[in-house]
Write a protein that holds these residues in place. Structure first.
Motif, PDB file in Angstrom:
ATOM      1  N   GLN A  65      -7.055   0.828   0.564  1.00 37.90           N
ATOM      2  CA  GLN A  65      -7.203  -0.422   0.908  1.00 37.90           C
ATOM      3  C   GLN A  65      -8.254   0.082   1.921  1.00 37.90           C
ATOM      4  OE1 GLN A  65      -3.770  -1.655   2.704  1.00 37.90           O
ATOM      5  NE2 GLN A  65      -5.005  -3.826   3.934  1.00 37.90           N
ATOM      6  N   ASP A 117      -6.371  -1.188  -4.503  1.00 33.81           N
ATOM      7  CA  ASP A 117      -5.582  -1.294  -3.652  1.00 33.81           C
ATOM      8  C   ASP A 117      -7.003  -2.618  -2.764  1.00 33.81           C
ATOM      9  OD1 ASP A 117      -4.513  -2.225  -0.653  1.00 33.81           O
ATOM     10  OD2 ASP A 117      -3.435  -0.475  -0.416  1.00 33.81           O
ATOM     11  N   GLU A 118      -6.322  -4.056  -3.181  1.00 32.70           N
ATOM     12  CA  GLU A 118      -7.964  -4.882  -2.014  1.00 32.70           C
ATOM     13  C   GLU A 118      -9.023  -4.735  -2.205  1.00 32.70           C
ATOM     14  OE1 GLU A 118      -6.145  -5.924   1.700  1.00 32.70           O
ATOM     15  OE2 GLU A 118      -4.628  -5.375   1.383  1.00 32.70           O
ATOM     16  N   SER A 122       0.838  -1.172   0.135  1.00 33.92           N
ATOM     17  CA  SER A 122       0.066  -0.233  -0.306  1.00 33.92           C
ATOM     18  C   SER A 122       0.811   1.792   0.350  1.00 33.92           C
ATOM     19  CB  SER A 122      -1.168   0.557   1.489  1.00 33.92           C
ATOM     20  OG  SER A 122      -1.778  -0.441   0.186  1.00 33.92           O
TER      21      SER A 122
HETATM   22 MG   LIG Z   1      -1.865  -2.898   2.134  1.00 36.00          MG
END
Ligand SMILES: [Mg+2]
Ligand SMILES: Nc1ncnc2c1ncn2[C@@H]1O[C@H](COP(=O)(O)OP(=O)(O)OP(=O)(O)O)[C@@H](O)[C@H]1O
Lengths: 304, 259
Positions: B90, B181-182, B48
């Motif tokens: 995230q 991010d995710e 991240s």
């Molecule tokens: Mg992360």
């Protein structure tokens, strides 16, 4: 009695403009400004100095107030907005103190604590006392309308959407390509200009200004207008400012009616009343009397 | 249209430390145009943070970022976004008190009504651009399956729906390069396939380049042309999914833990 009402309505007008300015900065953009009284004072003094010392007409003073207010807003926001959020709160407090300090100590320019007498008026000479009071109320009402239209148009425009996005989480508009710093500068400077414009009209209304007129208590009253009326809602702010002002002013009638209530106790009582209003609002209606209106974006029908 | 040669995004020796913690430690990688690159690795590997450095949300202590061949290391996030790089976060960062559709319309690029004087004067161009943006946002809501949430405040969405909203928000910017991010985190298993298909289709139909951080190996395996594995702040393996999974260092530092 009518004269008193006209006077109250006029002072409500100044309050409403200040509250609209704060709603632009804090309500829409989420920028803390604890120094609103400083921008108000700056406009008042800038205008008074231009007309009384500079010998210029009211409009020049009014324009000067707006220019100086804008520049001060740009400076305060520009110097602090790149830093972490809370710094702006401190910077605005500091700014208000600086203005107050200058007004108190630079006698040659501001007449200091004795007060600055102001002869120039924006309304024609030779009107009766009553007529000129009404005319002045009309002018203040005009400023209220202009300020309302400006802030409301911004709120409902794509610009307002970006400001509200900044308020929610400024990392997001930045990641989407919005120049957050510039938007914040604009919102803050415009708010400062509105407060300064109100200051100018105020100065030529009371015709004698001193640092005592621009206290933190005033700024607190404006903040309360937002909280009670509805942060982010311009109509709510209108209602809130009127309500707070009516309580502040109306409580004056209580002396003489309530035995044992002298001026000192009264001012304490006012603060208590406002405090109660805040607690009741936060407890039962945390978004204020009129919550921020939800904007409905509908896809236009084909061919429309 | 033939794409210009060269990678979409390049990191050269990026480094970032927080106090005593070295989060990213001399990371270099490149993302080809039209590619979907997976970025995997254990918790705390620096994935991240690397996204933050690439997107300009954080300043790198050292190293360079090249975006479509241009050195953007000194540019802030919004300037990189305007040059074609946008991202999700995230922890979903929906704009709570904006409605779902406002979250999208906000992201439409070059809205004339964002200028102060146009907001006040409202020339016809403002309404025209706004209508176009709203129509486009409406279509994207259909794409990610949030059409019925249109006027809900974004805070009312579930965690997975917020991720979908963020994805749609990236799409409407028109940015050719998107960092996710995710995306899959918090998305209901039933929705995950739909999400994977949506991302694959976006790449095909809209010609986007994507970089995807994910802990869900199924999603990575189905979606990515290439995978970079990070550990300890730098890439330790780079290749197609099967090759990377077979790499002993990767098994040791990451997949071993998952198994
Ligand atoms: Mg992360
Ligand atoms: N703002 C910060 N301040 C201090 N330390 C940080 C900060 N951001 C990240 N770190 C640290 O940097 C390291 C890398 O974190 P990062 O979030 O980039 O890892 P990650 O690979 O994304 O992990 P995860 O898979 O858990 O999301 C971690 O040790 C983390 O604690």
């Amino acid at each position: 009695m009518t004269a008193y009402l006209v006077a109250i309505l006029t002072s409500v007008g100044f309050y409403v403009v200040l509250a609209l300015a704060l709603n632009l900065q804090w309500g829409l953009t989420g920028m803390l400004n604890f120094g609103l009284a400083g921008f108000y004072a700056l406009g008042a003094y800038a205008s008074a100095i231009t007309t009384e010392l500079g010998g210029m007409p009211f409009l020049a003073g009014f324009a000067m107030a707006i220019v100086v207010g804008t520049l001060a807003g740009l400076a305060v926001a520009g110097l602090s907005a790149r830093l972490v959020g809370d710094f702006l709160a401190i910077a605005t407090l500091g700014f208000a103190e600086i203005v107050r300090f200058l007004a108190l100590n630079e006698d040659w320019l501001t007449r200091g604590p004795r007060g600055f007498p102001i002869e120039t008026r924006p309304i024609p000479e030779g009107l009766s006392r009553e007529a000129s009071a009404w005319a002045y109320l009309g002018l203040v009402a005009l400023l209220v309308v202009v300020a309302f239209v400006i802030v409301e148009r911004i709120r409902t425009a794509p610009m307002g959407r970006v400001l509200r996005a900044i308020r929610e989480d400024e990392l997001v508009p930045a990641a989407l390509g919005k120049d957050v710093f510039r938007f914040k500068l604009k919102a803050f400077a415009l708010g400062a200009a509105l407060a300064a414009a109100a200051g100018s009209l105020y100065a030529h209304w009371v015709q004698n200004i001193s640092p005592d007129h621009f206290t933190t208590a005033l700024a607190i009253g404006v903040w309360m207008s937002l909280i009670v009326g509805g942060t982010g809602n311009n109509r709510g702010v209108l209602v809130g400012a009127t309500l707070v002002m009516v309580i502040l002013e109306g409580s004056r009638f209580l002396t003489g009616v309530v035995p044992g209530l002298d001026a000192e106790r009264l001012s304490a009582l006012r603060i208590a009343l406002i405090g109660v209003l805040i607690i009741v609002t936060v407890r039962f209606r945390p978004e204020g009397l009129l919550p921020e209106p939800r904007i409905r974006l509908e896809t236009p029908a084909k061919g429309a | 249209m033939t794409p210009a040669p060269g990678p979409a995004l390049e990191a050269r020796g990026l480094g970032k430390r927080f106090g005593g913690v070295v989060a990213v430690d001399g990371a270099s990688l490149s993302v080809g145009r039209g590619e979907i690159l997976g970025l995997i690795g254990p918790n705390g590997a620096g994935k991240s943070t690397l996204f933050d450095l690439l997107s300009g949300v954080q300043r790198a202590d050292r190293g360079q970022v090249l975006l479509f061949g241009e050195d953007v290391t000194a540019l802030p996030a919004h300037a990189r976004a305007r040059r074609g790089l946008t991202r999700t976060f995230q922890l979903a960062r929906e704009l709570d008190r904006l409605t779902v559709i406002e979250n999208l319309v906000l992201a439409a690029p070059d809205q004339p009504g964002e200028a102060l004087w146009r907001a006040l004067v409202r020339p016809a161009a403002v309404a025209r651009a706004e209508r176009a943006a709203i129509a486009r946002a409406g279509e994207l809501l259909e794409t990610v399956g949030l059409a019925d949430k249109r006027h809900e405040p974004a805070r009312a969405l579930s965690g997975g729906q917020k991720k979908l909203l963020e994805l749609a928000r990236c799409l409407i910017t028109g940015a050719p390069l998107i960092l996710l991010d995710e995306v899959g985190a918090g998305v209901a298993p039933a929705l995950l396939d739909h999400l994977t298909d949506t991302i694959a289709r976006i790449r095909r139909e809209h010609d986007r380049t994507l970089m995807v951080i994910e802990h869900n190996m199924g999603l990575i395996g189905r979606l990515c042309d290439r995978v970079v594995v990070m550990a300890g702040g730098k890439p330790i393996a780079d290749g197609d999914f099967d090759a990377v999974c077979a790499d002993p260092r990767v098994v040791e530092s990451y997949l071993g833990l998952a198994a």
